[in-house]
Design an enzyme around this catalytic site. Structure first.
Site, PDB file in Angstrom:
ATOM      1  N   ARG A  44       1.704  15.343  -7.482  1.00  0.00           N
ATOM      2  CA  ARG A  44       2.599  15.193  -6.324  1.00  0.00           C
ATOM      3  C   ARG A  44       1.946  15.800  -5.078  1.00  0.00           C
ATOM      4  NH1 ARG A  44       6.582  16.169 -10.417  1.00  0.00           N
ATOM      5  NH2 ARG A  44       6.809  18.391  -9.954  1.00  0.00           N
ATOM      6  N   LYS A 134      16.626  18.251   7.331  1.00  0.00           N
ATOM      7  CA  LYS A 134      17.290  16.960   7.119  1.00  0.00           C
ATOM      8  C   LYS A 134      18.432  17.095   6.113  1.00  0.00           C
ATOM      9  CE  LYS A 134      16.445  13.183   4.196  1.00  0.00           C
ATOM     10  NZ  LYS A 134      15.581  12.159   3.589  1.00  0.00           N
ATOM     11  N   LYS A 217      19.360  10.096  12.531  1.00  0.00           N
ATOM     12  CA  LYS A 217      18.541   9.213  11.676  1.00  0.00           C
ATOM     13  C   LYS A 217      19.448   8.155  11.052  1.00  0.00           C
ATOM     14  CE  LYS A 217      15.402   9.342   7.718  1.00  0.00           C
ATOM     15  NZ  LYS A 217      14.267  10.021   7.115  1.00  0.00           N
TER      16      LYS A 217
HETATM   17  P1  13P Z   1      13.118   5.481   3.596  1.00  0.00           P
HETATM   18  O1  13P Z   1      12.415   5.231   4.912  1.00  0.00           O
HETATM   19  O2  13P Z   1      12.283   5.151   2.404  1.00  0.00           O
HETATM   20  O3  13P Z   1      14.487   4.883   3.580  1.00  0.00           O
HETATM   21  O4  13P Z   1      13.313   7.046   3.495  1.00  0.00           O
HETATM   22  C1  13P Z   1      13.770   7.722   4.594  1.00  0.00           C
HETATM   23  C2  13P Z   1      14.590   8.862   4.171  1.00  0.00           C
HETATM   24  O5  13P Z   1      14.264   9.986   4.454  1.00  0.00           O
HETATM   25  C3  13P Z   1      15.812   8.595   3.409  1.00  0.00           C
HETATM   26  O6  13P Z   1      16.581   9.756   3.337  1.00  0.00           O
END
Ligand code: 13P
Length: 336
Positions: A44, A134, A217
């Protein structure tokens, strides 16, 4: 200008975007197993370090969202990962929710957990070098979904999270994701995304979150992946802008889209069109996971010692996304 506003603007300056490399161990295991690589801790970090140390980081990636395991790991030459990123001019970020779990009294929906003990965990992440965080709320779309309960509870959790993050001097990414899965129309996606985002801002305001110090987001407006009525990329771009213009307060400095299962090219083309048509003051950039990493992962899996080759693939994708974040991408550039 507040310090949080400066961080948000710095992450998204000049077409830069965010690399969402915060897949949980479970999700990362699925990604690695899909290309027949064992999901060991060593593999990873090997894959992730390959991306983090690549040239494209400097030019294109203003921030990287890490997972709890990764923020504590070191590069092959012994450097802490947040330090490696900072030296390349990219801000280290951290996913702080603990996942979406089945919601009580609405078992087909999810509520994101992780508020208990969050203040203490945030302090630790801040000390490890994180500048932003996030939290992802996730909603499915159908005739009855998302329910009022899911819209309300997830918005409440996102707002409590964001307030705690700002208290700890980091920028919260507020991510309400309405999934592409299903056969809903783009019109349904537009209506429900608007309702979800508006509710998130009601709660953020109620919790006194400084809107100049967050990054939103969201998903783009798309028809469900099983719908027979797909819309054009131009329509996606126009509906996405309309939705955000109507639902997001103008204090918010930046919006960084998730890719949500779109192909790399689709996510790039849609972002490019959004920026071509953008009539708001919001910076519109990307915070992609799959749409930045998919090709690089496939390449790496063929020969994990081919670091330069993998970086070339990743750098290209990052460059294309950064051009799209400025409305300067075209299909021809994909083949240069
Ligand atoms: P994806 O762009 O693969 O949707 O992932 C973004 C993300 O952080 C989802 O929580």
């Amino acid at each position: 200008m507040s310090d949080l506003n400066k961080i948000a603007l710095k992450i998204l300056e000049s077409g830069k975007g965010i690399l969402a490399a915060d897949e949980s161990t479970g999700t990362m295991t699925k990604r690695l197993e899909s290309v027949k690589i064992d999901s060991t801790s060593d593999n990873r970090i090997k894959f992730r370090e390959t991306l983090f140390s690549s040239n494209g980081m400097k030019e294109c990636i203003g921030g990287v969202i890490l997972y709890d395991e990764t923020i504590r790991q070191k590069s092959s030459d012994g450097k802490e990962i947040p330090k490696l990123l900072s030296e390349l001019g990219s801000m280290p970020g951290i996913k702080v929710d603990t996942g979406a779990k089945e919601m009580a009294n609405s078992s087909s929906e999810k509520i994101t957990e992780g508020l208990d003990g969050l203040r203490e965990r945030l302090k630790e992440y801040f000390n490890l070098g994180a500048k932003f965080t996030k939290w992802r709320g996730v909603y499915n779309i159908s005739k009855d979904h998302p329910s009022k309960l899911s819209i309300h509870s997830n918005a409440h959790a996102l707002a409590r999270y964001a307030a705690l993050v700002q208290e700890c001097n980091m920028v919260p990414i507020v991510e309400p994701e309405l999934l592409m899965d299903g056969n809903h129309s783009a019109e349904d996606c537009f209506k429900k995304t608007s309702e979800v985002i508006k509710k998130c801002f009601d709660e953020l305001i109620l919790h006194k979150v400084d809107l100049t110090g967050i990054i939103l987001k969201p998903n783009m407006i798309l028809a469900g992946s099983e719908s027979s009525e797909q819309i054009s990329n131009e329509e996606t771009a126009k509906l996405t802008i309309k939705c955000l213009k109507e639902s997001v307060p103008s204090d918010v400095p930046g919006i960084a889209f998730l890719s949500g299962g779109q192909t790399e090219i689709q996510a790039t083309e849609n972002l490019n069109l959004i920026n071509k048509f953008n009539e708001t003051n919001f910076i519109m950039s990307y915070s992609y996971g799959r749409a930045l990493q998919q090709s690089a992962l496939k390449h790496w899996a063929k020969d994990i010692s081919d670091i330069a080759g993998t970086q070339k693939v990743f750098d290209h994708r990052a460059k294309m996304c950064t051009l799209a974040a400025q409305g300067k991408w075209s299909k021809e550039l994909e083949n240069v």
